[in-house]
Design an enzyme around this catalytic site. Structure first.
Site, PDB file in Angstrom:
ATOM      1  N   PRO A 139       0.826  -1.210   0.000  1.00 21.59           N
ATOM      2  CA  PRO A 139       0.000   0.000   0.000  1.00 21.59           C
ATOM      3  C   PRO A 139       0.860   1.260   0.000  1.00 21.59           C
ATOM      4  O   PRO A 139       1.854   1.323   0.718  1.00 21.59           O
ATOM      5  CB  PRO A 139      -0.801  -0.097   1.298  1.00 21.59           C
ATOM      6  N   GLU A 140       0.496   2.199  -0.836  1.00 24.56           N
ATOM      7  CA  GLU A 140       1.208   3.479  -0.872  1.00 24.56           C
ATOM      8  C   GLU A 140       0.276   4.550  -0.300  1.00 24.56           C
ATOM      9  O   GLU A 140      -0.801   4.248   0.193  1.00 24.56           O
ATOM     10  CB  GLU A 140       1.629   3.797  -2.319  1.00 24.56           C
ATOM     11  N   HIS A 196      -4.063 -14.983  10.412  1.00 24.56           N
ATOM     12  CA  HIS A 196      -2.937 -14.056  10.505  1.00 24.56           C
ATOM     13  C   HIS A 196      -3.267 -12.810  11.321  1.00 24.56           C
ATOM     14  O   HIS A 196      -2.682 -11.763  11.138  1.00 24.56           O
ATOM     15  CB  HIS A 196      -2.475 -13.668   9.100  1.00 24.56           C
TER      16      HIS A 196
END
Ligand SMILES: [Zn+2]
Length: 292
Positions: free
Chosen positions: A2-3, A103
């Protein structure tokens, strides 16, 4: 990974869903992510109210009423999700058994009955609770470069950041200390839009006087434009990224260079073909004809 636009999308989602919420209890299920969790992470979160969800570069900053800030980096595959659907006209949600995902590292029970959880299969993310007053001294946050979507960001500021930099312009804009929030995808796209070769040396975008060149002017505009556009469409959703609701958006930005190897350049009147090459271990996509 992700940016800025994807992290901003998560920030907006979190702010909408958990602003004002009080953390009733916190469960930590693993020893940590990229780095070990603080031993008192759960205790620091428990009982605190989330006042506002902020962002700096790719970091989410959830300011708590305890004078602390909950700092999270999503890494490659990190994401938040909320259990419990908002019921119309009701402030309290039916507590339902929360099924922990494989997770899931952190599970917070909120006072309204919902569950806020953080999962990260590849564990490249990070999470810590720090004193809000000490954020200005934080080892990473204090060194982040300007936000390219801030109203104050312009070519002059970018030129100041690039001055004397002898690395490639692509490496420069991906350096979080030069510009915050830009990763491989938006670096490729911004450079294509600005007609700049990713291999050009960064300092050539700055005149000897320190003034920005035309290329620098174009890059400042294209960086802001591409990031804002991506935020508007909710962050492009690639592979492992999912938004706050855990649902993957159906719209992904129409890339002009990224992931378009051997395809025609999308610039009008350019007959180039997008090439892919390795640059500092990452794939770079660029048009050899119009990007100089
Ligand atoms: Zn081209």
């Amino acid at each position: 990974m992700p940016e800025l636009p994807e992290v901003e999308t998560v920030r907006r989602g979190l702010d909408k869903h958990v602003r004002g919420c009080v953390v009733k209890s916190a469960q930590i299920h693993s020893s940590g992510l990229r780095w070990p969790f603080q031993a008192d992470l759960g205790r620091k979160l428990t009982g605190s109210q989330i006042e506002i969800c902020d962002r700096r570069g790719k970091y989410l900053l959830l300011h708590l009423d305890t004078g602390n800030t909950w700092v999270t980096h999503l890494g490659m595959t990190g994401g938040f999700s909320i259990d419990g659907r908002p019921a119309k006209g009701r402030q309290v949600y039916e507590p339902k058994p929360h099924v922990r995902s494989r997770h899931e590292h952190v599970t917070l029970l909120l006072c309204d009955g919902r569950v806020l959880s953080f999962s990260d299969p590849r564990r490249f993310g990070s999470m810590e609770v720090v004193d809000t007053n000490a954020l200005a001294l934080h080892a990473v946050l204090s060194r982040l470069g300007p936000e390219p979507i801030d109203s104050t960001f312009d070519a002059d500021q970018l030129a100041g950041q690039l001055h004397g930099r002898r690395c490639s312009i692509k490496a420069a804009i991906m350096n979080q200390q030069i510009v915050a929030g830009v990763g491989n995808i938006y670096a490729c796209e911004a450079l294509h839009r600005a007609r700049i070769s990713p291999r050009r040396m960064a300092c050539t975008l700055v005149r000897a006087s320190g003034q920005p060149t035309d290329r620098c002017q174009r890059l400042a505009v294209s960086l802001t434009d591409i990031l804002q556009r991506a935020i508007e469409i909710g962050g492009s959703t690639l592979r492992d990224f999912s938004g706050i609701d855990g649902e993957v958006g159906g719209f992904s930005l129409s890339f002009r260079a990224y992931d378009r190897e051997d395809l025609r350049c999308r610039r009008r009147n350019c007959f180039g073909v997008i090439r892919r090459y390795e640059q500092a271990g990452r794939s770079t996509f660029a048009c050899p004809v119009c990007q100089r």
